[in-house]
Design an enzyme around this catalytic site. Structure first.
Site, PDB file in Angstrom:
ATOM      1  N   ARG A 173       6.595 -11.132   5.598  1.00 27.88           N
ATOM      2  CA  ARG A 173       6.123 -10.832   6.954  1.00 27.88           C
ATOM      3  C   ARG A 173       6.645 -11.900   7.894  1.00 27.88           C
ATOM      4  NH1 ARG A 173      -0.213  -9.703   5.314  1.00 27.88           N
ATOM      5  NH2 ARG A 173       0.241  -7.991   3.878  1.00 27.88           N
TER       6      ARG A 173
ATOM      7  N   CYS B 297       0.798  -1.241   0.000  1.00 27.75           N
ATOM      8  CA  CYS B 297       0.000   0.000   0.000  1.00 27.75           C
ATOM      9  C   CYS B 297       0.824   1.282   0.000  1.00 27.75           C
ATOM     10  CB  CYS B 297      -0.976   0.052   1.160  1.00 27.75           C
ATOM     11  SG  CYS B 297      -1.157  -1.449   2.079  1.00 27.75           S
TER      12      CYS B 297
ATOM     13  N   HIS C  94      -8.307  -1.258   0.229  1.00 24.58           N
ATOM     14  CA  HIS C  94      -7.364  -2.328  -0.120  1.00 24.58           C
ATOM     15  C   HIS C  94      -8.217  -3.494  -0.616  1.00 24.58           C
ATOM     16  CE1 HIS C  94      -4.357  -0.691   2.869  1.00 24.58           C
ATOM     17  NE2 HIS C  94      -5.458  -0.359   3.493  1.00 24.58           N
TER      18      HIS C  94
ATOM     19  N   ASP D 223      -2.731  -7.713  -5.298  1.00 22.74           N
ATOM     20  CA  ASP D 223      -3.057  -6.589  -4.427  1.00 22.74           C
ATOM     21  C   ASP D 223      -3.423  -5.364  -5.247  1.00 22.74           C
ATOM     22  OD1 ASP D 223      -3.310  -5.227  -2.082  1.00 22.74           O
ATOM     23  OD2 ASP D 223      -1.168  -4.932  -1.762  1.00 22.74           O
TER      24      ASP D 223
ATOM     25  N   LYS E 211     -14.333  -4.057   6.843  1.00 25.86           N
ATOM     26  CA  LYS E 211     -14.009  -4.828   5.634  1.00 25.86           C
ATOM     27  C   LYS E 211     -15.048  -5.884   5.332  1.00 25.86           C
ATOM     28  CE  LYS E 211     -11.249  -8.318   8.004  1.00 25.86           C
ATOM     29  NZ  LYS E 211     -10.151  -9.251   7.926  1.00 25.86           N
TER      30      LYS E 211
ATOM     31  N   GLN F 184       0.865 -11.096  -3.235  1.00 19.48           N
ATOM     32  CA  GLN F 184      -0.552 -10.740  -3.169  1.00 19.48           C
ATOM     33  C   GLN F 184      -1.041 -10.246  -4.522  1.00 19.48           C
ATOM     34  OE1 GLN F 184       0.027  -7.733  -0.043  1.00 19.48           O
ATOM     35  NE2 GLN F 184      -1.553  -8.815   1.096  1.00 19.48           N
TER      36      GLN F 184
ATOM     37  N   HIS G 123      -5.286  -1.239  -4.847  1.00 17.45           N
ATOM     38  CA  HIS G 123      -5.837  -0.174  -4.027  1.00 17.45           C
ATOM     39  C   HIS G 123      -6.731   0.696  -4.883  1.00 17.45           C
ATOM     40  CE1 HIS G 123      -2.441  -1.678  -1.747  1.00 17.45           C
ATOM     41  NE2 HIS G 123      -3.219  -1.436  -0.712  1.00 17.45           N
TER      42      HIS G 123
HETATM   43 ZN    ZN Z   1      -3.065  -2.382   1.034  1.00 17.11          ZN
END
Ligand code: ZN
Length: 471
Positions: A145, A113, A311, A165, A261, A163, A167
């Site tokens: 992580r 992000c 996200h 991923d 979420k 991910q 945004h």
């Molecule tokens: Zn994010």
């Protein structure tokens, strides 16, 4: 498989398909436990895994681009100051890999992000109002992580993963539509690429909301922000219920401190046991726009008082998704992503002129398939060895399509072709004429299997390789 043998796990399937490297007593030094060199929880993909990843990421990039997302690739490391700014260094520090070089603090990226927001700020600053909102930015982003070593398991719980991923930075009036379209994208991807049905029988939504009494203390942001964002999520969930009958459940007080979420959960039924599989997430964030001063930027350039950051992921972690998928389909992958797409099985007879013909047809076929962009392998066997060999490759490398060439085939001028169907979980039998050229018949079978991918990505990536060595 004898009854005493334990059932295969996704790790066995991943190894048999040649997706990942694991310990192997037959090579010096590789006899260490998995992770000895790579670091526990950091999967090392092997050759088949390379094709799988490149194919998948190409499909994801094209799919998202066609849905109006911009595609980026951001660095794996960052100055720690980026994560200081985002707040991760404060609330996520125990999960971050941090290191110091030349007295400077660095972080290995745990989340994409902050980088995506920097790109957004850059584009808005240099192009001013010409960048349209909602702004959607996608990356197949590799993150790391820290997880305690005791919790690591195969591809399901790892420390390094990728991910799908994205945004979405959206003003209020596009928020519900943006959330709803993420659901549609997830549904399309699951059905067209992975053959997974998304319906009221297979999927439900879980809404993690705030506890209104704790807004301002445990849940950051204002009551108005939470009320609006939760309203958008509920409105999108209602629409999903109206259109698809998919139910949603609200869990009060379960939101992250920075926003509410929706999780999209798939129910898998296997031998009477129901398992839950978390697919996509759509998560609001009231923390990042404050920290990156996006409210000021957006107000200045667009005149909006409010802007929301969402996200979202459709698959979540590509590694974890692969692990669950392999377990569910017992090692079968969609044709486009399978390490071995075609296995040509040449059945020799011991009669020289016939065998010569079988051999030359088989070799030509493999060459033609490679030229057409497919991953193909060639396996020579005999009539007596055939069923054993087929059983072996069916339980290990699991080619998407088996192509048989034997005496009958060359004499009668056809191929016996057996594509695997994920929906039916078995092979079909198709006869394909050898004339005028056998490869066009095989290509049209492949095109049928690639159709869903073509629909979502515009074309199906073909990354050719001679895979004979893993048959
Ligand atoms: Zn994010």
């Amino acid at each position: 498989m004898s009854e005493k043998m334990p059932a295969k796990t996704h790790i066995d399937f991943a190894y048999e398909l040649d997706l990942v490297v694991k310990h192997d007593a037959r090579a010096p030094l590789l006899d260490r436990e998995f992770g000895h060199y790579t670091g526990a929880g950091v999967p090392l993909f092997s050759i088949g895994g390379g094709y799988y990843r490149y194919g998948l990421i190409e499909i994801l990039a094209r799919f998202h681009a066609r849905k109006g997302y911009y595609i980026v690739e951001t660095p794996i490391i960052a100055s720690a100051s980026l994560y200081e700014l985002s707040g991760h260094l404060h609330f996520y520090k125990k999960n971050m890999f941090l290191f110091k070089i030349e007295d400077h603090d660095f972080a290995i990226k745990p989340m994409n992000c902050p980088y995506h927001i920097l790109v957004f700020m850059h584009e808005v600053a240099r192009n001013r109002g010409k960048v349209k909102l909602p702004f959607k930015i996608f990356e197949a982003g590799r993150v790391h992580r820290y997880e305690p070593s005791g919790s690591l398991y195969g591809l399901l719980r790892v420390r390094g993963f990728t991910q799908d991923d994205a945004h979405i930075i959206t003003p209020r009036e596009h928020a519900v539509e943006s959330i709803y379209s993420v659901f549609l994208e997830m549904r399309e991807l699951m059905e067209k690429l992975f053959g997974l049905e998304v319906s009221k029988d297979t999927v439900y939504l879980r809404l993690s909301l705030s506890d209104p009494k704790l807004i301002g203390t445990e849940f950051m942001g204002t009551a108005e922000e939470w009320e609006a964002a939760e309203g958008f999520l509920e409105a999108a969930a209602d629409r999903i219920k109206d259109e698809y009958g998919i139910p949603s459940y609200k869990e009060r007080g379960e939101a992250a401190f920075y926003g509410p979420k929706i999780d999209i959960i798939m129910r898998l039924r296997e031998q009477g046991i129901e398992k839950e599989w978390q697919l996509g997430t759509i998560q609001f964030d009231f923390n990042l726009p404050r920290r990156f001063r996006l409210y000021e930027l957006v107000k200045d350039v667009y005149g909006y008082d409010e802007v929301y950051i969402i996200h979202r992921a459709l698959m979540g972690s590509l590694e974890r998704f692969l692990g669950v998928y392999l377990d569910y389909y017992k090692g079968r992958l969609p044709f486009t992503l399978a390490p071995v797409q075609f296995a040509i099985i040449a059945i020799q007879t011991g009669e020289e002129p016939v065998d010569e013909k079988i051999g030359s047809v088989a070799v030509t076929l493999k060459e033609e398939l490679l030229k057409a962009g497919f991953r193909a392998g060639l396996l020579f066997t005999s009539k007596t060895g055939l069923s054993k060999e087929v059983r072996r490759i069916e339980s290990t490398s699991k080619p998407a399509i088996l192509v048989y060439i034997g005496k009958k085939e060359v004499e009668e001028g056809f191929l016996t072709v057996r594509p695997y169907s994920l929906r039916e979980r078995k092979r079909r039998n198709i006869r394909v004429p050898l004339e005028p050229d056998s490869v066009s018949g095989l290509s049209s079978i492949a095109e049928e299997l690639e159709r869903g991918v073509v629909e979502i990505a515009g074309y199906a990536p073909r990354i050719p390789a001679d895979m004979s060595y893993i048959l």
